[in-house]
Design an enzyme around this catalytic site. Sequence first.
Site, PDB file in Angstrom:
ATOM      1  N   ARG A 392       0.838  -1.203   0.000  1.00 48.04           N
ATOM      2  CA  ARG A 392       0.000   0.000   0.000  1.00 48.04           C
ATOM      3  C   ARG A 392       0.875   1.256   0.000  1.00 48.04           C
ATOM      4  O   ARG A 392       0.499   2.289  -0.567  1.00 48.04           O
ATOM      5  CB  ARG A 392      -0.917   0.020   1.237  1.00 48.04           C
ATOM      6  CG  ARG A 392      -1.924  -1.111   1.288  1.00 48.04           C
ATOM      7  CD  ARG A 392      -2.987  -0.986   0.211  1.00 48.04           C
ATOM      8  NE  ARG A 392      -4.033  -1.996   0.362  1.00 48.04           N
ATOM      9  CZ  ARG A 392      -4.009  -3.181  -0.201  1.00 48.04           C
ATOM     10  NH1 ARG A 392      -2.975  -3.517  -0.965  1.00 48.04           N
ATOM     11  NH2 ARG A 392      -5.003  -4.038  -0.035  1.00 48.04           N
ATOM     12  N   LYS A 427      -6.583   1.690   1.677  1.00 46.73           N
ATOM     13  CA  LYS A 427      -7.643   0.722   1.431  1.00 46.73           C
ATOM     14  C   LYS A 427      -7.487  -0.496   2.337  1.00 46.73           C
ATOM     15  O   LYS A 427      -6.442  -1.117   2.388  1.00 46.73           O
ATOM     16  CB  LYS A 427      -7.620   0.295  -0.042  1.00 46.73           C
ATOM     17  CG  LYS A 427      -8.725  -0.672  -0.419  1.00 46.73           C
ATOM     18  CD  LYS A 427      -8.624  -1.048  -1.898  1.00 46.73           C
ATOM     19  CE  LYS A 427      -9.714  -2.045  -2.263  1.00 46.73           C
ATOM     20  NZ  LYS A 427      -9.619  -2.446  -3.695  1.00 46.73           N
TER      21      LYS A 427
END
Length: 441
Positions: A392, A427
């Site tokens: 990420r 996310k």
Amino acid sequence: MSSTTHTESAQKEIDYYKERLKKLTSSYMSLEYRNAALAKDVLEMSEGLKVISSLQYKKDSGLKLEELLDFLTENINVRLKMDVTLLLIPENEMNQSFKPKFIKAFNGYNKEAILKKSVSFNTDFVESKSYIISDDNENYKDFISKIRQVLEIDHFILSPIINTEEIIGYIFTGRRSQLLQTGTGLVSYHHNILEAISSVISALRSQIDRNKILEKKVAKRTAELRKEKEISEKLLLNILPYETTLELKKNGFAKAKDYSVVTVLFTDFVNFTSFSEGLESQELVAEIDFYYSAFDNIISKYEIEKIKTIGDSYMCAAGLPVKNFTHAIDAINTALDIRDFVEKTKLERIKENKHYFDIRIGLNSGPVIAGIVGIKKFAYDIWGDTVNIASRMESSCEPGKINISKSTYDLVWKDFDCTHRGAINVKNKGVIDMYFVERLS
């Protein structure tokens, strides 16, 4: 009949029996001599058989060839009661000149001088594979005379040693004239003995030659296997860490390991999909290979473990399989070098009006599990939330930047200049503080 006539008749009878007795005595003595000579011949034949038997025993005992030949000349000399025994060994492949070796002789024989000499052989004689008994041969008088002069023995036998139809040497053995009671004392059965001995030597030579060929084959195959093993190990080390490879070779498997903290690094090329659409497949592979080869060299410099590549994504980790306390610093130094390489390549290609890549780099530090899975095409991999967050960090990065999580920042803030980006929503992970690494402090 008168007494005179009777006396003469008796005398004739006496003379007749005397003559008979004389002839019988002579025949008896002749028979005794023949029996004695025969007994001597039988004894020498017996001793010759002992030479052959002992030579065979020594052959099977594992002696080296030179040790065996030295033993042979000693045995012939002692058992056959010779004054000199030696081997004539060819000096070259032409078999025209032979050197004396392994000399066994009486004390007065000048071995040192003889060892320095050589005997020239006639090519026809060598090719005939003949033997010579010096006093029983009319065909090679000049050659016999030369041998007598060089080797300083008058009565001798010269017997060839033949191996696969080639002369590999001669057995030379002889006696001095002054020690012989009658004749030369050397007869054809002596050659028969030497011929049998030569057969044993030939068999030994063949065995040695076969062993040498076998040893060469074994050495060659061993070298091939060693090379194949080295190639296999290099290939394995390209796939697995060294420590994991050792464990796998030792146990047949490698256990997964927990690491309390490592630093995971991801890279990704910006707009790779759209970029790749404009390239031929071979050109695209060449481009990826160019960049990834450079990345491989960089991580090797900092002793970081490459985990895998997935398309245009490159993943590596610091602090495993060997744990260390500098993993975060090592990983960021690696990231800086990768960024600088990509930037330098970009500037060069802009000047040349060629395709280039931009890159995003993300890092995160934390616990992982590392190990290999499956039984085919082994792959060393790492698992855990640390890996997901590092991915990420990469996807949340900007082109040409190095994005790190707070867990990594806490380990390196003293060593690198960093810019706080703030808390950014990730996310499936919530809000995470992120930092851009600018340079080494």
